[in-house]
Design a protein around this motif. Structure first.
Motif, short mmCIF file in Angstrom:
data_model
loop_
_atom_site.label_atom_id
_atom_site.label_comp_id
_atom_site.label_asym_id
_atom_site.label_seq_id
_atom_site.Cartn_x
_atom_site.Cartn_y
_atom_site.Cartn_z
N SER A 3 0.83 -1.21 0.00
CA SER A 3 0.00 0.00 0.00
C SER A 3 0.86 1.26 0.00
O SER A 3 0.49 2.27 -0.60
N LEU A 4 2.02 1.20 0.64
CA LEU A 4 2.92 2.35 0.63
C LEU A 4 3.49 2.60 -0.76
O LEU A 4 3.56 3.75 -1.21
N ILE A 5 3.84 1.54 -1.46
CA ILE A 5 4.35 1.69 -2.83
C ILE A 5 3.25 2.24 -3.75
O ILE A 5 3.51 3.12 -4.57
N LEU A 6 2.03 1.73 -3.60
CA LEU A 6 0.93 2.24 -4.41
C LEU A 6 0.63 3.71 -4.11
O LEU A 6 0.37 4.50 -5.02
N ALA A 7 0.67 4.09 -2.83
CA ALA A 7 0.40 5.47 -2.46
C ALA A 7 1.49 6.40 -2.98
O ALA A 7 1.21 7.50 -3.47
N LEU A 8 2.74 5.99 -2.88
CA LEU A 8 3.84 6.82 -3.41
C LEU A 8 3.77 6.91 -4.93
O LEU A 8 4.07 7.96 -5.51
N GLY A 9 3.36 5.84 -5.58
CA GLY A 9 3.16 5.88 -7.04
C GLY A 9 2.07 6.87 -7.41
O GLY A 9 2.19 7.62 -8.39
N GLY A 10 0.99 6.88 -6.64
CA GLY A 10 -0.07 7.86 -6.87
C GLY A 10 0.40 9.28 -6.64
O GLY A 10 0.01 10.21 -7.34
N GLY A 11 1.27 9.47 -5.63
CA GLY A 11 1.83 10.79 -5.38
C GLY A 11 2.72 11.26 -6.51
O GLY A 11 2.71 12.44 -6.89
N VAL A 12 3.48 10.34 -7.08
CA VAL A 12 4.33 10.70 -8.22
C VAL A 12 3.48 11.09 -9.43
O VAL A 12 3.78 12.07 -10.12
N VAL A 13 2.40 10.35 -9.67
CA VAL A 13 1.50 10.69 -10.78
C VAL A 13 0.86 12.05 -10.53
O VAL A 13 0.74 12.88 -11.45
N ALA A 14 0.46 12.32 -9.29
CA ALA A 14 -0.12 13.63 -8.96
C ALA A 14 0.88 14.75 -9.18
O ALA A 14 0.52 15.82 -9.69
N LEU A 15 2.13 14.54 -8.82
CA LEU A 15 3.15 15.57 -9.06
C LEU A 15 3.39 15.77 -10.55
O LEU A 15 3.58 16.92 -11.00
N MET A 16 3.37 14.70 -11.33
CA MET A 16 3.56 14.85 -12.77
C MET A 16 2.41 15.66 -13.38
O MET A 16 2.65 16.55 -14.21
N ILE A 17 1.19 15.40 -12.95
CA ILE A 17 0.05 16.17 -13.44
C ILE A 17 0.15 17.62 -12.99
O ILE A 17 -0.16 18.54 -13.75
N THR A 18 0.63 17.84 -11.77
CA THR A 18 0.80 19.21 -11.27
C THR A 18 1.80 19.99 -12.11
O THR A 18 1.54 21.11 -12.51
N PHE A 19 2.95 19.38 -12.37
CA PHE A 19 3.96 20.08 -13.17
C PHE A 19 3.49 20.28 -14.60
O PHE A 19 3.82 21.27 -15.24
N TRP A 20 2.70 19.35 -15.12
CA TRP A 20 2.22 19.44 -16.49
C TRP A 20 1.17 20.54 -16.65
O TRP A 20 1.11 21.22 -17.67
N THR A 21 0.33 20.75 -15.63
CA THR A 21 -0.75 21.71 -15.74
C THR A 21 -0.49 23.05 -15.05
O THR A 21 -1.36 23.91 -15.07
N THR A 22 0.65 23.25 -14.47
CA THR A 22 0.92 24.48 -13.73
C THR A 22 0.84 25.72 -14.62
O THR A 22 0.23 26.71 -14.26
N GLY A 23 1.40 25.68 -15.80
CA GLY A 23 1.42 26.84 -16.67
C GLY A 23 0.12 27.10 -17.40
O GLY A 23 -0.09 28.20 -17.94
N THR A 24 -0.79 26.15 -17.42
CA THR A 24 -2.02 26.33 -18.19
C THR A 24 -3.11 27.07 -17.43
O THR A 24 -4.14 27.41 -18.01
N LEU A 25 -2.92 27.35 -16.16
CA LEU A 25 -3.95 28.04 -15.38
C LEU A 25 -4.20 29.46 -15.90
O LEU A 25 -5.33 29.92 -15.92
N MET A 26 -3.17 30.12 -16.34
CA MET A 26 -3.33 31.49 -16.84
C MET A 26 -4.13 31.54 -18.14
O MET A 26 -4.71 32.56 -18.48
#
Length: 77
Positions: A3-26
């Motif tokens: 469960s820890l590996i799955l949760a950290l994998g989900g966190g990595v995916v969330a960070l990738m989405i965050t970095f990908w969409t950060t500039g599009t908010l404007m």
């Protein structure tokens, strides 16, 4: 551990989405004469919060089933 590996994998995916969409908010801000700007970026605080939430999620959802299963007798399982 699973469960820890799955949760950290989900966190990595969330960070990738965050970095990908950060500039599009404007791009969603309407054009106005008033000079407005949003400073959106992922800094250390975002990274730390994502790491803490991922670890806590993995630990909580990993320990609860383990505690529940440890109460059963091995012969009964």
């Amino acid at each position: 551990m699973e469960s820890l590996i799955l949760a950290l994998g989900g966190g990595v995916v969330a960070l990738m989405i965050t970095f990908w969409t950060t500039g599009t908010l404007m791009k969603f801000m309407p054009a106005t004469d008033f000079p407005i700007s949003l400073n959106t970026r992922a800094d250390r605080t975002v990274l730390l919060a994502t790491l803490v939430i991922s670890v806590l999620t993995g630990v909580i959802f990993g320990i609860l089933p383990a505690l529940r299963a440890s109460g059963d007798a091995p012969a009964a399982v």
